[in-house]
Design a protein around this motif. Sequence first.
Motif, PDB file in Angstrom:
ATOM      1  N   ILE A  21       0.859  -1.184   0.000  1.00  0.00           N
ATOM      2  CA  ILE A  21       0.000   0.000   0.000  1.00  0.00           C
ATOM      3  C   ILE A  21       0.897   1.235   0.000  1.00  0.00           C
ATOM      4  O   ILE A  21       1.913   1.277   0.696  1.00  0.00           O
ATOM      5  CB  ILE A  21      -0.918   0.030   1.240  1.00  0.00           C
ATOM      6  CG1 ILE A  21      -1.884  -1.139   1.233  1.00  0.00           C
ATOM      7  CG2 ILE A  21      -1.671   1.345   1.331  1.00  0.00           C
ATOM      8  CD1 ILE A  21      -2.725  -1.251   2.478  1.00  0.00           C
ATOM      9  N   ALA A  22       0.497   2.263  -0.747  1.00  0.00           N
ATOM     10  CA  ALA A  22       1.214   3.542  -0.744  1.00  0.00           C
ATOM     11  C   ALA A  22       0.684   4.421   0.381  1.00  0.00           C
ATOM     12  O   ALA A  22      -0.530   4.548   0.562  1.00  0.00           O
ATOM     13  CB  ALA A  22       1.045   4.247  -2.080  1.00  0.00           C
ATOM     14  N   LEU A  23       1.615   5.030   1.134  1.00  0.00           N
ATOM     15  CA  LEU A  23       1.258   5.933   2.217  1.00  0.00           C
ATOM     16  C   LEU A  23       1.769   7.337   1.912  1.00  0.00           C
ATOM     17  O   LEU A  23       2.829   7.498   1.297  1.00  0.00           O
ATOM     18  CB  LEU A  23       1.860   5.456   3.546  1.00  0.00           C
ATOM     19  CG  LEU A  23       1.482   4.049   4.013  1.00  0.00           C
ATOM     20  CD1 LEU A  23       2.148   3.748   5.346  1.00  0.00           C
ATOM     21  CD2 LEU A  23      -0.019   3.878   4.105  1.00  0.00           C
ATOM     22  N   ALA A  24       1.044   8.349   2.364  1.00  0.00           N
ATOM     23  CA  ALA A  24       1.424   9.744   2.156  1.00  0.00           C
ATOM     24  C   ALA A  24       2.422  10.190   3.222  1.00  0.00           C
ATOM     25  O   ALA A  24       2.541   9.576   4.291  1.00  0.00           O
ATOM     26  CB  ALA A  24       0.184  10.629   2.208  1.00  0.00           C
ATOM     27  N   ALA A  25       3.119  11.272   2.936  1.00  0.00           N
ATOM     28  CA  ALA A  25       4.066  11.852   3.888  1.00  0.00           C
ATOM     29  C   ALA A  25       3.318  12.542   5.025  1.00  0.00           C
ATOM     30  O   ALA A  25       2.159  12.947   4.875  1.00  0.00           O
ATOM     31  CB  ALA A  25       4.959  12.856   3.174  1.00  0.00           C
ATOM     32  N   SER A  26       3.990  12.663   6.153  1.00  0.00           N
ATOM     33  CA  SER A  26       3.487  13.417   7.314  1.00  0.00           C
ATOM     34  C   SER A  26       2.070  13.017   7.690  1.00  0.00           C
ATOM     35  O   SER A  26       1.207  13.865   7.919  1.00  0.00           O
ATOM     36  CB  SER A  26       3.559  14.921   7.031  1.00  0.00           C
ATOM     37  OG  SER A  26       4.881  15.286   6.706  1.00  0.00           O
ATOM     38  N   SER A  27       1.835  11.714   7.754  1.00  0.00           N
ATOM     39  CA  SER A  27       0.496  11.196   8.047  1.00  0.00           C
ATOM     40  C   SER A  27       0.582  10.042   9.036  1.00  0.00           C
ATOM     41  O   SER A  27       1.616   9.391   9.164  1.00  0.00           O
ATOM     42  CB  SER A  27      -0.174  10.702   6.764  1.00  0.00           C
ATOM     43  OG  SER A  27      -0.298  11.757   5.839  1.00  0.00           O
ATOM     44  N   THR A  28      -0.518   9.797   9.700  1.00  0.00           N
ATOM     45  CA  THR A  28      -0.623   8.653  10.604  1.00  0.00           C
ATOM     46  C   THR A  28      -1.695   7.715  10.069  1.00  0.00           C
ATOM     47  O   THR A  28      -2.768   8.166   9.653  1.00  0.00           O
ATOM     48  CB  THR A  28      -0.976   9.110  12.032  1.00  0.00           C
ATOM     49  OG1 THR A  28       0.062   9.975  12.497  1.00  0.00           O
ATOM     50  CG2 THR A  28      -1.104   7.925  12.976  1.00  0.00           C
ATOM     51  N   TYR A  29      -1.390   6.434  10.058  1.00  0.00           N
ATOM     52  CA  TYR A  29      -2.301   5.404   9.554  1.00  0.00           C
ATOM     53  C   TYR A  29      -2.428   4.283  10.569  1.00  0.00           C
ATOM     54  O   TYR A  29      -1.449   3.917  11.236  1.00  0.00           O
ATOM     55  CB  TYR A  29      -1.755   4.766   8.275  1.00  0.00           C
ATOM     56  CG  TYR A  29      -1.692   5.665   7.083  1.00  0.00           C
ATOM     57  CD1 TYR A  29      -2.726   5.682   6.147  1.00  0.00           C
ATOM     58  CD2 TYR A  29      -0.591   6.488   6.863  1.00  0.00           C
ATOM     59  CE1 TYR A  29      -2.659   6.498   5.023  1.00  0.00           C
ATOM     60  CE2 TYR A  29      -0.524   7.305   5.750  1.00  0.00           C
ATOM     61  CZ  TYR A  29      -1.556   7.300   4.831  1.00  0.00           C
ATOM     62  OH  TYR A  29      -1.484   8.106   3.723  1.00  0.00           O
ATOM     63  N   ILE A  30      -3.632   3.731  10.660  1.00  0.00           N
ATOM     64  CA  ILE A  30      -3.781   2.416  11.277  1.00  0.00           C
ATOM     65  C   ILE A  30      -3.840   1.422  10.127  1.00  0.00           C
ATOM     66  O   ILE A  30      -4.373   1.727   9.065  1.00  0.00           O
ATOM     67  CB  ILE A  30      -5.026   2.315  12.192  1.00  0.00           C
ATOM     68  CG1 ILE A  30      -6.293   2.782  11.486  1.00  0.00           C
ATOM     69  CG2 ILE A  30      -4.822   3.053  13.479  1.00  0.00           C
ATOM     70  CD1 ILE A  30      -7.550   2.627  12.327  1.00  0.00           C
ATOM     71  N   ALA A 102       3.370   6.337  11.815  1.00  0.00           N
ATOM     72  CA  ALA A 102       3.429   7.775  11.538  1.00  0.00           C
ATOM     73  C   ALA A 102       4.550   7.966  10.523  1.00  0.00           C
ATOM     74  O   ALA A 102       5.705   7.645  10.799  1.00  0.00           O
ATOM     75  CB  ALA A 102       3.708   8.559  12.811  1.00  0.00           C
ATOM     76  N   SER A 103       4.198   8.437   9.339  1.00  0.00           N
ATOM     77  CA  SER A 103       5.187   8.573   8.265  1.00  0.00           C
ATOM     78  C   SER A 103       5.744   9.989   8.210  1.00  0.00           C
ATOM     79  O   SER A 103       5.047  10.951   8.497  1.00  0.00           O
ATOM     80  CB  SER A 103       4.548   8.230   6.914  1.00  0.00           C
ATOM     81  OG  SER A 103       3.532   9.167   6.621  1.00  0.00           O
ATOM     82  N   ALA A 132      -4.909   0.206   4.945  1.00  0.00           N
ATOM     83  CA  ALA A 132      -4.462   1.268   5.825  1.00  0.00           C
ATOM     84  C   ALA A 132      -5.493   2.376   5.806  1.00  0.00           C
ATOM     85  O   ALA A 132      -6.045   2.712   4.751  1.00  0.00           O
ATOM     86  CB  ALA A 132      -3.099   1.799   5.366  1.00  0.00           C
ATOM     87  N   ILE A 133      -5.740   2.959   6.963  1.00  0.00           N
ATOM     88  CA  ILE A 133      -6.723   4.018   7.104  1.00  0.00           C
ATOM     89  C   ILE A 133      -6.019   5.224   7.717  1.00  0.00           C
ATOM     90  O   ILE A 133      -5.440   5.129   8.806  1.00  0.00           O
ATOM     91  CB  ILE A 133      -7.893   3.568   8.018  1.00  0.00           C
ATOM     92  CG1 ILE A 133      -8.553   2.318   7.443  1.00  0.00           C
ATOM     93  CG2 ILE A 133      -8.893   4.708   8.200  1.00  0.00           C
ATOM     94  CD1 ILE A 133      -9.467   1.608   8.411  1.00  0.00           C
ATOM     95  N   LYS A 134      -6.074   6.341   7.008  1.00  0.00           N
ATOM     96  CA  LYS A 134      -5.451   7.579   7.485  1.00  0.00           C
ATOM     97  C   LYS A 134      -6.290   8.136   8.629  1.00  0.00           C
ATOM     98  O   LYS A 134      -7.508   8.228   8.528  1.00  0.00           O
ATOM     99  CB  LYS A 134      -5.358   8.590   6.342  1.00  0.00           C
ATOM    100  CG  LYS A 134      -4.504   9.777   6.645  1.00  0.00           C
ATOM    101  CD  LYS A 134      -4.354  10.610   5.379  1.00  0.00           C
ATOM    102  CE  LYS A 134      -3.462  11.813   5.629  1.00  0.00           C
ATOM    103  NZ  LYS A 134      -3.302  12.595   4.406  1.00  0.00           N
ATOM    104  N   VAL A 135      -5.629   8.468   9.743  1.00  0.00           N
ATOM    105  CA  VAL A 135      -6.344   9.002  10.914  1.00  0.00           C
ATOM    106  C   VAL A 135      -5.881  10.411  11.239  1.00  0.00           C
ATOM    107  O   VAL A 135      -4.867  10.853  10.783  1.00  0.00           O
ATOM    108  CB  VAL A 135      -6.214   8.082  12.144  1.00  0.00           C
ATOM    109  CG1 VAL A 135      -6.918   6.769  11.898  1.00  0.00           C
ATOM    110  CG2 VAL A 135      -4.768   7.836  12.511  1.00  0.00           C
TER     111      VAL A 135
END
Length: 135
Positions: A21-30, A102-103, A132-135
Amino acid sequence: VALTAQFNKTADTALANVLSIALAASSTYIFEAYLFVDADATGGHKYALDGAVTANSIKYQVNSISNASNLNVINTRLTALAGTTGQAGATGVYTEIVGVIASSAAGSINVQFAQQVASGTSSVLTQSSFRAIKV
């Protein structure tokens, strides 16, 4: 994302990406991975999370339950990318990997799989999933 083709490891202990899965910068995911696994009794099964994402922090739990005995065969908390956990002996298992990341820099996060010992064939079965879910 869900696995549409069975992923096999035959006499192979090298971790390989199964789901990503691709995750964004400066973000928190569960995140949650649900894996249906048929493992060779000797070869076993091994897991890790890795990828190109840069993690400020990560904490995740890997739990594998034997379908035959209904016992936990893996129960491990990890706090870094590329940490591994595995076991041999159980054959039909259900594995959950759940946690928070936390990215700081964008990138992929990958569920990785291999055998604990190079023997026989161990497989992640179709309909295993990762989200993954961005919180």
